[in-house]
Design a protein around this motif. Structure first.
Motif, PDB file in Angstrom:
ATOM      1  N   GLY A 154       9.723   8.708   1.944  1.00  0.00           N
ATOM      2  CA  GLY A 154       9.495   9.825   2.726  1.00  0.00           C
ATOM      3  C   GLY A 154       8.428  10.577   2.484  1.00  0.00           C
ATOM      4  N   ALA A 155       8.426  10.642   1.143  1.00  0.00           N
ATOM      5  CA  ALA A 155       7.266  11.831   0.535  1.00  0.00           C
ATOM      6  C   ALA A 155       6.077  11.021   0.620  1.00  0.00           C
ATOM      7  CB  ALA A 155       7.492  11.990  -0.866  1.00  0.00           C
ATOM      8  N   LEU A 156       5.589   9.545   0.830  1.00  0.00           N
ATOM      9  CA  LEU A 156       4.373   9.060   0.778  1.00  0.00           C
ATOM     10  C   LEU A 156       4.210   8.611   2.320  1.00  0.00           C
ATOM     11  CD1 LEU A 156       4.177   6.920  -2.244  1.00  0.00           C
ATOM     12  CD2 LEU A 156       3.279   8.875  -1.940  1.00  0.00           C
ATOM     13  N   GLY A 157       5.182   8.720   3.147  1.00  0.00           N
ATOM     14  CA  GLY A 157       5.082   8.269   4.426  1.00  0.00           C
ATOM     15  C   GLY A 157       4.755   6.777   4.806  1.00  0.00           C
ATOM     16  N   VAL A 158       5.468   6.085   3.900  1.00  0.00           N
ATOM     17  CA  VAL A 158       5.059   4.690   3.826  1.00  0.00           C
ATOM     18  C   VAL A 158       6.783   3.864   4.408  1.00  0.00           C
ATOM     19  CG1 VAL A 158       3.290   4.641   2.723  1.00  0.00           C
ATOM     20  CG2 VAL A 158       5.655   4.148   1.670  1.00  0.00           C
ATOM     21  N   SER A 159       6.616   2.724   5.063  1.00  0.00           N
ATOM     22  CA  SER A 159       7.854   1.960   5.265  1.00  0.00           C
ATOM     23  C   SER A 159       8.623   1.442   3.992  1.00  0.00           C
ATOM     24  CB  SER A 159       7.786   0.914   5.952  1.00  0.00           C
ATOM     25  OG  SER A 159       7.002  -0.160   5.501  1.00  0.00           O
ATOM     26  N   ARG A 160      10.080   1.227   4.086  1.00  0.00           N
ATOM     27  CA  ARG A 160      10.663   0.553   3.038  1.00  0.00           C
ATOM     28  C   ARG A 160      10.087  -0.765   2.615  1.00  0.00           C
ATOM     29  NH1 ARG A 160      17.019   0.921   3.097  1.00  0.00           N
ATOM     30  NH2 ARG A 160      16.454   2.988   3.128  1.00  0.00           N
ATOM     31  N   ASN A 161       9.661  -1.532   3.446  1.00  0.00           N
ATOM     32  CA  ASN A 161       8.994  -2.853   3.124  1.00  0.00           C
ATOM     33  C   ASN A 161       7.529  -2.666   2.440  1.00  0.00           C
ATOM     34  OD1 ASN A 161      11.054  -4.237   4.340  1.00  0.00           O
ATOM     35  ND2 ASN A 161       9.739  -4.718   6.430  1.00  0.00           N
ATOM     36  N   THR A 162       6.960  -1.640   2.855  1.00  0.00           N
ATOM     37  CA  THR A 162       5.680  -1.299   1.949  1.00  0.00           C
ATOM     38  C   THR A 162       5.992  -1.037   0.527  1.00  0.00           C
ATOM     39  OG1 THR A 162       4.399  -0.799   3.796  1.00  0.00           O
ATOM     40  CG2 THR A 162       3.817   0.044   1.921  1.00  0.00           C
ATOM     41  N   LEU A 163       7.092  -0.034   0.558  1.00  0.00           N
ATOM     42  CA  LEU A 163       7.196   0.461  -0.750  1.00  0.00           C
ATOM     43  C   LEU A 163       8.030  -0.740  -1.859  1.00  0.00           C
ATOM     44  CD1 LEU A 163       7.689   3.090  -2.568  1.00  0.00           C
ATOM     45  CD2 LEU A 163       9.912   3.568  -1.417  1.00  0.00           C
ATOM     46  N   ARG A 164       8.804  -1.448  -1.106  1.00  0.00           N
ATOM     47  CA  ARG A 164       9.096  -2.398  -1.823  1.00  0.00           C
ATOM     48  C   ARG A 164       8.388  -3.496  -2.486  1.00  0.00           C
ATOM     49  NH1 ARG A 164      14.710  -4.040   1.675  1.00  0.00           N
ATOM     50  NH2 ARG A 164      16.059  -2.168   0.984  1.00  0.00           N
ATOM     51  N   GLU A 165       7.350  -3.790  -1.737  1.00  0.00           N
ATOM     52  CA  GLU A 165       6.061  -4.647  -2.270  1.00  0.00           C
ATOM     53  C   GLU A 165       5.335  -3.790  -3.208  1.00  0.00           C
ATOM     54  OE1 GLU A 165       3.111  -7.643  -2.488  1.00  0.00           O
ATOM     55  OE2 GLU A 165       5.203  -7.567  -1.728  1.00  0.00           O
ATOM     56  N   ALA A 166       5.345  -2.555  -3.255  1.00  0.00           N
ATOM     57  CA  ALA A 166       4.717  -1.782  -4.165  1.00  0.00           C
ATOM     58  C   ALA A 166       5.539  -1.955  -5.390  1.00  0.00           C
ATOM     59  CB  ALA A 166       4.399  -0.115  -3.877  1.00  0.00           C
ATOM     60  N   PHE A 167       6.823  -1.727  -5.385  1.00  0.00           N
ATOM     61  CA  PHE A 167       7.866  -1.932  -6.444  1.00  0.00           C
ATOM     62  C   PHE A 167       7.606  -3.418  -7.064  1.00  0.00           C
ATOM     63  CE2 PHE A 167      11.536   1.308  -5.084  1.00  0.00           C
ATOM     64  CZ  PHE A 167      10.468   2.386  -5.400  1.00  0.00           C
ATOM     65  N   ARG A 168       7.597  -4.323  -6.248  1.00  0.00           N
ATOM     66  CA  ARG A 168       7.690  -5.567  -6.764  1.00  0.00           C
ATOM     67  C   ARG A 168       5.967  -5.829  -7.676  1.00  0.00           C
ATOM     68  NH1 ARG A 168       4.845 -10.119  -6.190  1.00  0.00           N
ATOM     69  NH2 ARG A 168       3.453  -9.303  -4.577  1.00  0.00           N
ATOM     70  N   LEU A 169       5.077  -5.203  -7.184  1.00  0.00           N
ATOM     71  CA  LEU A 169       3.598  -5.171  -7.947  1.00  0.00           C
ATOM     72  C   LEU A 169       4.046  -4.528  -9.297  1.00  0.00           C
ATOM     73  CD1 LEU A 169       1.178  -4.392  -5.116  1.00  0.00           C
ATOM     74  CD2 LEU A 169       1.716  -6.702  -6.317  1.00  0.00           C
ATOM     75  N   LEU A 170       4.731  -3.487  -9.298  1.00  0.00           N
ATOM     76  CA  LEU A 170       4.649  -2.565 -10.617  1.00  0.00           C
ATOM     77  C   LEU A 170       5.781  -3.454 -11.471  1.00  0.00           C
ATOM     78  CD1 LEU A 170       4.637   0.908  -9.209  1.00  0.00           C
ATOM     79  CD2 LEU A 170       2.805  -0.459 -10.390  1.00  0.00           C
ATOM     80  N   THR A 171       6.865  -4.112 -10.862  1.00  0.00           N
ATOM     81  CA  THR A 171       7.616  -4.931 -11.613  1.00  0.00           C
ATOM     82  C   THR A 171       6.757  -5.887 -12.439  1.00  0.00           C
ATOM     83  OG1 THR A 171       9.510  -4.347  -9.923  1.00  0.00           O
ATOM     84  CG2 THR A 171       9.875  -6.187 -11.652  1.00  0.00           C
ATOM     85  N   HIS A 172       6.046  -6.493 -11.719  1.00  0.00           N
ATOM     86  CA  HIS A 172       5.182  -7.666 -12.143  1.00  0.00           C
ATOM     87  C   HIS A 172       4.370  -7.229 -13.413  1.00  0.00           C
ATOM     88  CE1 HIS A 172       3.042 -11.267 -12.306  1.00  0.00           C
ATOM     89  NE2 HIS A 172       1.897 -10.548 -12.332  1.00  0.00           N
ATOM     90  N   GLU A 173       4.027  -5.919 -13.298  1.00  0.00           N
ATOM     91  CA  GLU A 173       3.325  -5.221 -14.360  1.00  0.00           C
ATOM     92  C   GLU A 173       4.208  -4.769 -15.298  1.00  0.00           C
ATOM     93  OE1 GLU A 173       0.514  -2.082 -13.073  1.00  0.00           O
ATOM     94  OE2 GLU A 173      -0.227  -3.513 -11.400  1.00  0.00           O
ATOM     95  N   ARG A 174       5.479  -5.048 -15.650  1.00  0.00           N
ATOM     96  CA  ARG A 174       6.277  -4.527 -16.301  1.00  0.00           C
ATOM     97  C   ARG A 174       6.537  -3.080 -16.621  1.00  0.00           C
ATOM     98  NH1 ARG A 174       7.848  -8.627 -19.924  1.00  0.00           N
ATOM     99  NH2 ARG A 174       7.959  -7.337 -21.685  1.00  0.00           N
ATOM    100  N   LEU A 175       6.238  -2.427 -15.514  1.00  0.00           N
ATOM    101  CA  LEU A 175       6.458  -0.711 -15.530  1.00  0.00           C
ATOM    102  C   LEU A 175       7.756  -0.509 -14.937  1.00  0.00           C
ATOM    103  CD1 LEU A 175       2.930   0.262 -14.482  1.00  0.00           C
ATOM    104  CD2 LEU A 175       3.807   0.258 -16.673  1.00  0.00           C
ATOM    105  N   LEU A 176       8.301  -1.350 -13.939  1.00  0.00           N
ATOM    106  CA  LEU A 176       9.754  -1.253 -13.310  1.00  0.00           C
ATOM    107  C   LEU A 176      10.395  -2.271 -13.641  1.00  0.00           C
ATOM    108  CD1 LEU A 176       8.458   0.161  -9.699  1.00  0.00           C
ATOM    109  CD2 LEU A 176       9.047   1.464 -11.671  1.00  0.00           C
TER     110      LEU A 176
END
Length: 235
Positions: A50-72
């Motif tokens: 909601g804060a960034l104005g992006v869809s849940r799918n987009t946010l989940r993809e961002a989470f996936r990228l950061l999980t791959h980087e070992r940050l999440l």
């Protein structure tokens, strides 16, 4: 060929989504590095989306990228959390830093070197220290090492170390006395810069090896004490 082009056309929608997800991951990576989301924080899909104005799918993809980087880290039935590093994680980060950063200095070739970025990071840290902005000193120290790695002129190395340095900031966030941790390395940054300005790669590498070894020892000592204290408080 027509069939292949049709397949590519079907993928067009992914371009915008992936691009947006990468931009969102850049924002979250910076926020994590700045301590806006400390280690152990649960990231709310609804709140962040909601804060960034992006869809849940987009946010989940961002989470996936950061999980791959070992940050999440994703915990089943609990959600996505900012990763809490172990001592072994910290040791591995420094092992990687020593392999990469020392190799960059060793392979610089003949002087003079393009040191403007490195000099700017040193000055940034010294200004932050004068203002007693120890978070700023920490950021400047990271910038110093990013600029050092950039001397290799390798986009792949820059990308690798961007993730390593972001992960390193997770360890810094458990430190309760950032001045004690970061201030001693301001003078060391300048010494490394001066060695490179003089064209002395061997001396710069020697200083860097000692720097990284001492930094690891200091962080692990603080980390073990902090993690131990947290364990005692929950016993």
């Amino acid at each position: 060929m027509a069939e292949q082009l049709t397949g590519l056309a079907d993928d067009r929608a992914l371009l915008g989504r992936t691009s947006t997800a990468e931009r969102v991951s850049d924002i979250l990576r910076s926020r994590i590095a700045e301590g806006f989301f400390p280690p152990g924080t649960r990231l709310s899909e609804e709140g962040i989306g909601g804060a960034l104005g992006v869809s849940r799918n987009t946010l989940r993809e961002a989470f996936r990228l950061l999980t791959h980087e070992r940050l999440l880290v994703h915990e089943l039935n609990r959600g996505v959390f900012v990763r809490v590093l172990t001592v072994e994680d910290v040791e591995d980060i420094y092992r990687t830093r020593r392999l990469v950063e020392c190799a960059v200095v060793r392979g610089l070739g003949e002087p003079p070197y393009a040191l403007d970025g490195l000099a700017s990071a040193v000055a940034q840290g010294e200004r932050a220290a004068l203002e007693e902005e120890w978070g700023g000193v920490s950021t400047a120290n990271i910038h110093f090492h990013r600029e050092l790695v950039a001397l290799a002129g390798s986009a792949r190395t820059d990308e690798l170390m961007r993730s390593v340095f972001a992960e390193l900031r997770l360890a810094f966030h458990v430190v309760d006395d950032p001045r004690r941790l970061h201030e001693p390395y301001l003078a060391r940054n300048r010494q490394i810069l001066q060695a490179l300005q003089a064209g002395d790669r061997a001396e710069a590498e020697r200083l860097l090896v000692v720097y990284l070894d001492d930094s690891l020892t200091g962080i692990v000592e603080v980390y073990r004490r902090r993690v131990g204290a947290d364990a005692d408080s929950t016993a």
